[in-house]
Design a protein around this motif. Structure first.
Motif, PDB file in Angstrom:
ATOM      1  N   LEU A   4       2.029   4.016   8.450  1.00 23.37           N
ATOM      2  CA  LEU A   4       1.280   4.483   7.293  1.00 23.37           C
ATOM      3  C   LEU A   4       2.220   5.206   6.339  1.00 23.37           C
ATOM      4  O   LEU A   4       3.120   5.925   6.782  1.00 23.37           O
ATOM      5  CB  LEU A   4       0.175   5.459   7.713  1.00 23.37           C
ATOM      6  N   SER A  41      -3.476   7.461   1.799  1.00 23.59           N
ATOM      7  CA  SER A  41      -2.734   6.714   2.820  1.00 23.59           C
ATOM      8  C   SER A  41      -2.949   5.219   2.671  1.00 23.59           C
ATOM      9  O   SER A  41      -4.029   4.765   2.294  1.00 23.59           O
ATOM     10  CB  SER A  41      -3.189   7.135   4.221  1.00 23.59           C
ATOM     11  N   THR A  72       1.819   7.847   3.135  1.00 21.02           N
ATOM     12  CA  THR A  72       0.828   8.711   2.506  1.00 21.02           C
ATOM     13  C   THR A  72       1.452   9.421   1.320  1.00 21.02           C
ATOM     14  O   THR A  72       2.476  10.100   1.462  1.00 21.02           O
ATOM     15  CB  THR A  72       0.276   9.740   3.508  1.00 21.02           C
TER      16      THR A  72
END
Length: 110
Positions: free
Chosen positions: A4, A100, A6
């Protein structure tokens, strides 16, 4: 592997120094301590896009887990829930402050 990215914008009343201290010494170590975390990298930024169209970006965080299940396990821990509560003092709410996205493909050229 699930990765991920973010994008984070701090609250306007929080100084850059306070924000970076929180990220380095409180928020980041939470993720470092989670056994499910494979990688965790913080990029503290000086946003160069100053046209006023959007608020500046203050940080980008990259975090990876072995699987979706490992990520779900990490997000269910008390440590994560405490970090999430702490961040409300430093980060803007909604996706404008914490946004995200999952990396579907990572291409490295150099």
């Amino acid at each position: 592997m699930i990765t991920l990215l973010t994008v984070i914008r701090k609250r306007p009343e929080v100084s850059t120094e306070e924000f970076r201290h929180f990220m380095k010494h409180e928020y980041g170590p939470t993720y470092q301590a989670l056994p499910q975390t494979r990688t965790y990298v913080q990029y503290h930024l000086t946003d160069l896009a100053t046209d006023g169209a959007e608020e500046p970006i203050d940080a980008i965080v990259q975090i990876s887990f072995d699987s979706a299940e490992a990520m779900a396990d990490a997000l269910a821990t008390d440590a994560y829930k405490q970090a999430h509560a702490l961040r409300q003092r430093y980060m803007r709410e909604t996706s404008a402050g914490v946004h995200s996205a999952r990396a579907d493909d990572i291409v490295t050229f150099v």
